[in-house]
Design a protein around this motif. Structure first.
Motif, PDB file in Angstrom:
ATOM      1  N   ASN A 357       0.810  -1.222   0.000  1.00  0.00           N
ATOM      2  CA  ASN A 357       0.000   0.000   0.000  1.00  0.00           C
ATOM      3  C   ASN A 357       0.846   1.277   0.000  1.00  0.00           C
ATOM      4  O   ASN A 357       0.333   2.371   0.213  1.00  0.00           O
ATOM      5  CB  ASN A 357      -0.954   0.007   1.192  1.00  0.00           C
ATOM      6  CG  ASN A 357      -0.227   0.013   2.532  1.00  0.00           C
ATOM      7  OD1 ASN A 357       0.714  -0.751   2.725  1.00  0.00           O
ATOM      8  ND2 ASN A 357      -0.647   0.873   3.444  1.00  0.00           N
ATOM      9  N   GLU A 411       0.476  -8.684  13.384  1.00  0.00           N
ATOM     10  CA  GLU A 411       1.153  -7.398  13.249  1.00  0.00           C
ATOM     11  C   GLU A 411       2.495  -7.390  13.970  1.00  0.00           C
ATOM     12  O   GLU A 411       2.701  -8.106  14.944  1.00  0.00           O
ATOM     13  CB  GLU A 411       0.268  -6.280  13.812  1.00  0.00           C
ATOM     14  CG  GLU A 411      -0.996  -6.032  13.015  1.00  0.00           C
ATOM     15  CD  GLU A 411      -1.820  -4.883  13.573  1.00  0.00           C
ATOM     16  OE1 GLU A 411      -1.660  -4.584  14.775  1.00  0.00           O
ATOM     17  OE2 GLU A 411      -2.599  -4.286  12.814  1.00  0.00           O
ATOM     18  N   ARG A 413       5.906  -4.366  14.706  1.00  0.00           N
ATOM     19  CA  ARG A 413       6.404  -3.008  14.472  1.00  0.00           C
ATOM     20  C   ARG A 413       7.825  -3.062  13.933  1.00  0.00           C
ATOM     21  O   ARG A 413       8.660  -3.823  14.417  1.00  0.00           O
ATOM     22  CB  ARG A 413       6.382  -2.175  15.751  1.00  0.00           C
ATOM     23  CG  ARG A 413       6.861  -0.712  15.490  1.00  0.00           C
ATOM     24  CD  ARG A 413       6.849   0.146  16.725  1.00  0.00           C
ATOM     25  NE  ARG A 413       5.518   0.510  17.153  1.00  0.00           N
ATOM     26  CZ  ARG A 413       4.803   1.514  16.640  1.00  0.00           C
ATOM     27  NH1 ARG A 413       5.276   2.209  15.622  1.00  0.00           N
ATOM     28  NH2 ARG A 413       3.601   1.780  17.114  1.00  0.00           N
ATOM     29  N   TYR A 418       6.852   1.971  11.328  1.00  0.00           N
ATOM     30  CA  TYR A 418       5.421   1.685  11.388  1.00  0.00           C
ATOM     31  C   TYR A 418       5.123   0.239  11.790  1.00  0.00           C
ATOM     32  O   TYR A 418       6.003  -0.634  11.777  1.00  0.00           O
ATOM     33  CB  TYR A 418       4.784   1.947  10.021  1.00  0.00           C
ATOM     34  CG  TYR A 418       4.969   3.351   9.523  1.00  0.00           C
ATOM     35  CD1 TYR A 418       4.145   4.382   9.987  1.00  0.00           C
ATOM     36  CD2 TYR A 418       5.950   3.659   8.590  1.00  0.00           C
ATOM     37  CE1 TYR A 418       4.314   5.687   9.526  1.00  0.00           C
ATOM     38  CE2 TYR A 418       6.127   4.954   8.122  1.00  0.00           C
ATOM     39  CZ  TYR A 418       5.302   5.964   8.596  1.00  0.00           C
ATOM     40  OH  TYR A 418       5.463   7.244   8.141  1.00  0.00           O
ATOM     41  N   LYS A 421       1.555  -5.633   8.767  1.00  0.00           N
ATOM     42  CA  LYS A 421       0.818  -6.888   8.913  1.00  0.00           C
ATOM     43  C   LYS A 421       1.089  -7.757   7.691  1.00  0.00           C
ATOM     44  O   LYS A 421       0.906  -7.329   6.546  1.00  0.00           O
ATOM     45  CB  LYS A 421      -0.682  -6.608   9.034  1.00  0.00           C
ATOM     46  CG  LYS A 421      -1.527  -7.842   9.287  1.00  0.00           C
ATOM     47  CD  LYS A 421      -2.988  -7.431   9.459  1.00  0.00           C
ATOM     48  CE  LYS A 421      -3.860  -8.640   9.779  1.00  0.00           C
ATOM     49  NZ  LYS A 421      -5.280  -8.249   9.965  1.00  0.00           N
ATOM     50  N   CYS A 440       1.111  -1.842   5.443  1.00  0.00           N
ATOM     51  CA  CYS A 440       1.784  -0.926   6.371  1.00  0.00           C
ATOM     52  C   CYS A 440       0.773   0.113   6.853  1.00  0.00           C
ATOM     53  O   CYS A 440       0.155   0.816   6.046  1.00  0.00           O
ATOM     54  CB  CYS A 440       2.951  -0.235   5.675  1.00  0.00           C
ATOM     55  SG  CYS A 440       3.823   0.946   6.726  1.00  0.00           S
ATOM     56  N   ASP A 441       0.593   0.179   8.156  1.00  0.00           N
ATOM     57  CA  ASP A 441      -0.321   1.168   8.748  1.00  0.00           C
ATOM     58  C   ASP A 441       0.430   2.478   8.941  1.00  0.00           C
ATOM     59  O   ASP A 441       1.205   2.632   9.889  1.00  0.00           O
ATOM     60  CB  ASP A 441      -0.857   0.632  10.079  1.00  0.00           C
ATOM     61  CG  ASP A 441      -1.968   1.520  10.644  1.00  0.00           C
ATOM     62  OD1 ASP A 441      -2.111   2.662  10.174  1.00  0.00           O
ATOM     63  OD2 ASP A 441      -2.676   1.056  11.564  1.00  0.00           O
ATOM     64  N   ASN A 443      -0.496   5.235   9.979  1.00  0.00           N
ATOM     65  CA  ASN A 443      -0.966   6.059  11.091  1.00  0.00           C
ATOM     66  C   ASN A 443      -0.339   5.642  12.424  1.00  0.00           C
ATOM     67  O   ASN A 443      -0.811   6.070  13.483  1.00  0.00           O
ATOM     68  CB  ASN A 443      -2.498   5.972  11.199  1.00  0.00           C
ATOM     69  CG  ASN A 443      -3.179   6.566   9.987  1.00  0.00           C
ATOM     70  OD1 ASN A 443      -2.818   7.649   9.542  1.00  0.00           O
ATOM     71  ND2 ASN A 443      -4.157   5.841   9.443  1.00  0.00           N
ATOM     72  N   THR A 444       0.683   4.788  12.374  1.00  0.00           N
ATOM     73  CA  THR A 444       1.215   4.232  13.627  1.00  0.00           C
ATOM     74  C   THR A 444       2.634   4.699  13.949  1.00  0.00           C
ATOM     75  O   THR A 444       3.261   4.156  14.857  1.00  0.00           O
ATOM     76  CB  THR A 444       1.201   2.691  13.558  1.00  0.00           C
ATOM     77  OG1 THR A 444       1.918   2.275  12.372  1.00  0.00           O
ATOM     78  CG2 THR A 444      -0.216   2.162  13.522  1.00  0.00           C
ATOM     79  N   PRO A 449      -0.839   1.117  19.198  1.00  0.00           N
ATOM     80  CA  PRO A 449      -2.075   0.661  18.554  1.00  0.00           C
ATOM     81  C   PRO A 449      -3.279   0.885  19.486  1.00  0.00           C
ATOM     82  O   PRO A 449      -3.166   0.736  20.700  1.00  0.00           O
ATOM     83  CB  PRO A 449      -1.837  -0.833  18.324  1.00  0.00           C
ATOM     84  CG  PRO A 449      -0.390  -1.049  18.554  1.00  0.00           C
ATOM     85  CD  PRO A 449       0.104   0.033  19.446  1.00  0.00           C
TER      86      PRO A 449
END
Length: 569
Positions: A357, A411, A413, A418, A421, A440-441, A443-444, A449
């Motif tokens: 992503n 998940e 880190r 970030y 998952k 990849c999130d 927002n982290t 989390p």
């Protein structure tokens, strides 16, 4: 006494020196370190070096460096250079010039003739085997050589002929005339001189007779004004001969010999003869192989002078022989590197992750500390992109509830970055994983989390910030506590004493190293790294080149042997 410190002032030798000062036996402490130049120095020599040089420093005295060069067959000038280099690297400077026993060959020859004239030495023509047989055993007395009662005149003539090369090697030797029934075998007419037709690295072909260690050592001590002669316990019986020789020749200075326990280190071979065997059989590469405990090997592995000095201080000076835990040596360097080593990331067995992503052109820079507790060591930049490498062991394809790192559907880190998952994997036709596809999130970053426990953290390197490197993981060379005492010590080799990995370090770190690698080699300095979650490493200054970096693991982050014991318990 001035400048008294705790380091070398709490052992029995220090107490002896204190008593000698009280009795005015000496007004200035003068010690010496007398290596034989037939190999490289090892950690046991470091113990003796530290003792002699530190005591001289403690009492504002002197410490001589004297090469015991009485056997040209085994000695070489390359060992002289290596020994000088090791002593300087450890942080010590000898008194004035470098001394050689060979400087005293003419004087030693005259002292030998003096013993002959006093009817205390004779030329013997028994073979080596016969001398050994005549000497007797610990429970049986020796018997006199048939050549023992030659006249003084004849012995002087024969000894002169030995010097002129009239005898072949092994045909004659000079022996002290002491007591063949002595309870000390060393006193049963020991050999003082033997014939060796070999070029000497200092005196060339000037001599063909060479003094034995026990004869030359005590006289050299006396000539140099040594006040205290320290040696290891195996020379305890030799003290009788040391004192006998000095008593029976015309010297005024009579140094006192004191013995302490030699260093015995677990999983290690310190015998120069056995180390030579390891080299000859190509089990190790050379005297500076990081798997052996020579000072050069330890330096190449990443040990520092201060860590070796600290180790010698911690083990102390005693009269009791014991086997020192290898973990104590590792503790000293681990403690130091924990404070000094730059933190960075490296991947030794890479596996590729693709963050689907994130755009292929996306690149983000993070500024990270070089040390979490020492801001003065600065920072460096790392690059984050959609293609990164992680350690192969940080991913598990099959489900395991006890596995706390990356697995499908879970998940994790990324260090400094970030939470990701893992969603699926791609394999080649042979079933090998080519890459792991992850979400990849974004927002982290720096955030916990929501409504979840913090996931485990793994290290990584962006493909765009990677520099291919070699990693050498060193372990104990032997898999038993005391290989030194084993006759067939080669049977106990650890097959995994070196494991080589090919992976990546951060490109920006590699650029810094490549700029300085030439000066590192010249100055014998190094850069030390803690590769996060892996261990402490340094650059291999022998094999590394500007575009080919090789890293040696100095020590793991924790004592692996202790961890094994904890698991077994």
């Amino acid at each position: 006494m001035k400048n008294k410190t705790k380091k070398y002032s709490n052992n029995f030798i220090h107490n002896i020196i204190e008593e000698d000062f009280k009795k005015n036996k000496c007004v200035l402490l003068h010690t010496r370190f007398p290596p034989e130049p037939n190999g490289y120095l090892h950690i046991g020599h470091a113990k003796s070096i530290c003792l002699n040089f530190e005591l001289a420093k403690l009492y504002n005295g002197f410490c001589n460096l004297r090469f015991d060069d009485t056997n040209p067959i085994k000695e070489n000038v390359k060992y002289v250079k290596a020994i000088k280099n090791d002593i300087k690297w450890l942080g010590y400077q000898w008194n004035k010039k470098i001394y050689y026993t060979s400087e005293y060959f003419s004087k030693l020859y005259k002292f030998a003739k003096e013993l002959i004239k006093k009817n205390l030495a004779y030329v013997d023509q028994l073979t080596k085997e016969q001398i050994r047989e005549y000497r007797g055993t610990l429970i049986t007395s020796g018997k006199n050589s048939p050549y023992r009662n030659r006249s003084i005149k004849e012995n002087l003539r024969l000894f002169k002929e030995m010097k002129k090369g009239y005898f072949n090697e092994g045909e004659a030797c000079l022996r002290a005339k002491i007591d063949m029934s002595s309870p000390y075998i060393i006193m049963r007419d020991p050999v003082l001189y033997r014939i060796i037709f070999s070029q000497h690295h200092q005196t060339k072909n000037q001599w063909c007779i060479y003094p034995m260690y026990d004869f030359a050592h005590c006289i050299s001590d006396s000539i140099e004004g040594i006040t205290h002669s320290f040696c290891t316990l195996e020379f305890q019986d030799n003290k009788c001969l040391y004192n006998w020789i000095l008593k029976n020749i015309s010297v005024t200075n009579h140094p006192k010999q004191y013995e302490f326990a030699r260093l015995n280190l677990k999983y290690s071979i310190l015998s120069k003869r056995k180390i030579s065997t390891l080299i000859e059989k190509k089990i190790i590469n050379n005297w500076d192989d990081p798997r052996i405990q020579t000072i050069s090997g330890l330096r190449r592995k990443g040990y520092t002078p201060s860590s070796i000095r600290k180790f010698c201080e911690k083990i102390g000076i005693t009269k009791q022989n014991n086997l020192i835990e290898f973990s104590m040596l590792e503790y000293c360097i681990r403690n130091e590197l924990n404070e000094e080593a730059i933190r960075t990331m490296a991947v030794l067995e890479p596996i590729k992750l693709y963050l689907y992503n994130i755009d292929d052109q996306y690149q983000e820079t993070f500024v990270v500390p070089n040390h979490p507790k020492r801001p003065e060591l600065g920072t460096h930049e790392i690059i984050f992109t959609n293609t990164i490498y992680i350690e192969k062991q940080d991913f598990k394809e099959t489900y395991d509830q006890n596995y706390k790192r990356l697995k499908i559907g879970e998940e994790i880190r990324l260090r400094y970055a970030y939470i990701i998952k893992a969603e699926k994997i791609e394999k080649d036709k042979n079933g090998n994983i080519t890459q792991i596809i992850c979400f990849c999130d974004l927002n982290t970053l720096g955030k916990k989390p929501i409504n979840k426990k913090n996931p485990a953290v793994i290290h990584w390197i962006s493909k765009n910030n990677s520099f291919a490197s070699e990693f050498r993981l060193y372990d104990k060379l032997f898999n038993i506590d005391n290989p030194e005492q084993e006759k067939n010590f080669l049977s106990f080799l650890n097959p995994n004493s070196i494991v080589i990995k090919h992976g990546f370090i951060e490109k920006k770190i590699s650029e810094k190293i490549q700029k300085k690698i030439k000066s590192f080699k010249i100055q014998q300095t190094n850069l030390f790294f803690q590769f996060e979650r892996i261990g402490y490493f340094c650059i291999d200054l022998i094999d590394s080149k500007k575009n080919k970096l090789i890293f040696n693991r100095t020590v793991s982050l924790r004592d692996k042997w202790k961890i094994k014991k904890e698991k077994n318990n």
